[in-house]
Scaffold this motif. Structure first.
Motif, PDB file in Angstrom:
ATOM      1  N   UNK A  21      -2.689  -2.929  -3.158  1.00  0.00           N
ATOM      2  CA  UNK A  21      -1.689  -3.560  -2.303  1.00  0.00           C
ATOM      3  C   UNK A  21      -0.272  -3.227  -2.714  1.00  0.00           C
ATOM      4  N   UNK A  22      -0.047  -3.067  -4.013  1.00  0.00           N
ATOM      5  CA  UNK A  22       1.300  -2.750  -4.484  1.00  0.00           C
ATOM      6  C   UNK A  22       1.702  -1.319  -4.129  1.00  0.00           C
ATOM      7  N   UNK A  23       0.736  -0.495  -3.753  1.00  0.00           N
ATOM      8  CA  UNK A  23       1.025   0.902  -3.411  1.00  0.00           C
ATOM      9  C   UNK A  23       0.622   1.229  -1.979  1.00  0.00           C
ATOM     10  N   UNK A  24       0.555   0.215  -1.143  1.00  0.00           N
ATOM     11  CA  UNK A  24      -0.042   0.357   0.173  1.00  0.00           C
ATOM     12  C   UNK A  24       0.631   1.423   1.036  1.00  0.00           C
ATOM     13  N   UNK A  25       1.925   1.634   0.886  1.00  0.00           N
ATOM     14  CA  UNK A  25       2.630   2.616   1.708  1.00  0.00           C
ATOM     15  C   UNK A  25       2.987   3.888   0.937  1.00  0.00           C
ATOM     16  N   UNK A  26       2.417   4.058  -0.235  1.00  0.00           N
ATOM     17  CA  UNK A  26       2.620   5.289  -1.005  1.00  0.00           C
ATOM     18  C   UNK A  26       1.508   6.284  -0.715  1.00  0.00           C
ATOM     19  N   UNK A  27       1.799   7.561  -0.961  1.00  0.00           N
ATOM     20  CA  UNK A  27       0.784   8.587  -0.818  1.00  0.00           C
ATOM     21  C   UNK A  27      -0.319   8.349  -1.845  1.00  0.00           C
ATOM     22  N   UNK A  28      -1.563   8.486  -1.397  1.00  0.00           N
ATOM     23  CA  UNK A  28      -2.692   8.277  -2.297  1.00  0.00           C
ATOM     24  C   UNK A  28      -2.659   9.259  -3.463  1.00  0.00           C
ATOM     25  N   UNK A  29      -2.168  10.462  -3.211  1.00  0.00           N
ATOM     26  CA  UNK A  29      -2.105  11.471  -4.257  1.00  0.00           C
ATOM     27  C   UNK A  29      -1.133  11.152  -5.365  1.00  0.00           C
ATOM     28  N   UNK A  30      -0.225  10.193  -5.138  1.00  0.00           N
ATOM     29  CA  UNK A  30       0.742   9.808  -6.156  1.00  0.00           C
ATOM     30  C   UNK A  30       0.230   8.697  -7.063  1.00  0.00           C
ATOM     31  N   UNK A  31      -0.945   8.162  -6.764  1.00  0.00           N
ATOM     32  CA  UNK A  31      -1.496   7.083  -7.580  1.00  0.00           C
ATOM     33  C   UNK A  31      -2.171   7.640  -8.829  1.00  0.00           C
TER      34      UNK A  31
END
Length: 240
Positions: free
Chosen positions: A126-136
């Motif tokens: 949820x804290x990264x919901x609008x970030x690119x998945x590749x940046x996780x």
């Protein structure tokens, strides 16, 4: 009464180009069960999962999913029928946002509810919901991949090395989630490097060595000498 199988491989042989990997493999995954698929590197575990999910066509034998011959079915057809494959590479779309990855893997119209349920299980998503998945991080990507096994509402989930390279605390959370999915009626075919963790959740075990099945049965029926023969000398300690 024995549960009907959700997945069967019947005398399956398969490989790549001129290299055979699986040799006359027959396994069964009963409905509502957890089957641990164990074996050393190169045993053919990933190849078996690829045959089951339609990514690789057997050279002989047949694959049956949910009572139908799916040997020649394509991966997207099997996905629609209720088979979810989480590969070792995690299977997320790195250029899409986390939100887009979640929406992509559900047929439900209420996307807000889908996202809320995913975040409830894994708050870091949820804290990264609008970030690119590749940046996780790798762990966060694995969480995102695993949550598909809930969103899609599958009958069977194939999981390939879910804990590879992850911190123990993240692995614990992922296994808690998978256990909850199984309690909801989903079957699980699990390839796992940490043998003790796999055996702790498995209702049955398949040992694979050099592309052949050496054992198939309940964990309690697995003899130490058979286990050590297929897994290597160090496996005895891991099993205990």
């Amino acid at each position: 009464m024995t549960a009907s199988p959700v997945l069967e491989l019947r005398n399956v042989s398969a490989g790549y180009a001129d290299t055979p990997i699986l040799h006359d493999v027959s396994i069964t995954v009963p409905a509502g069960s957890v089957v641990a698929l164990l074996g050393p590197n190169g045993a053919g575990k990933t190849t078996l999962l690829r045959c089951a999910s339609g990514l690789l066509r057997p050279t002989s034998g047949s694959v049956w999913f949910d009572g139908q011959d799916t040997t020649r079915a394509k991966p997207h057809q099997l996905a629609r029928r209720g088979l979810c494959h989480i590969p070792e590479s995690r299977g997320v779309y790195p250029s899409l946002t986390v939100r887009e990855n979640l929406v992509l893997h559900t047929s439900r119209a209420d996307h807000k509810q889908v996202i809320a349920e995913a975040v409830e299980h894994f708050p870091s998503i949820g804290r990264r919901i609008d970030q690119r998945a590749g940046d996780m991080s790798g762990g966060e990507q694995q969480m995102l991949a695993v949550v598909r096994s809930y969103l899609a509402g599958p009958k069977l989930v194939l999981v390939d090395e879910v804990s590879m390279g992850l911190a123990p605390v993240i692995v614990d959370r992922i296994y808690e989630f998978l256990t909850a999915v199984v309690k909801g009626g989903t079957s699980l075919l699990l390839v796992e490097q940490y043998v003790s963790r796999a055996l702790a959740v498995a209702s049955s075990v398949v040992l694979l060595g050099k592309g052949r099945v050496g054992f198939q049965g309940a964990p309690s029926e697995l003899k130490d000498d058979v286990f050590a023969h297929y897994m290597g000398a160090a496996a005895q300690v891991t099993k205990d």
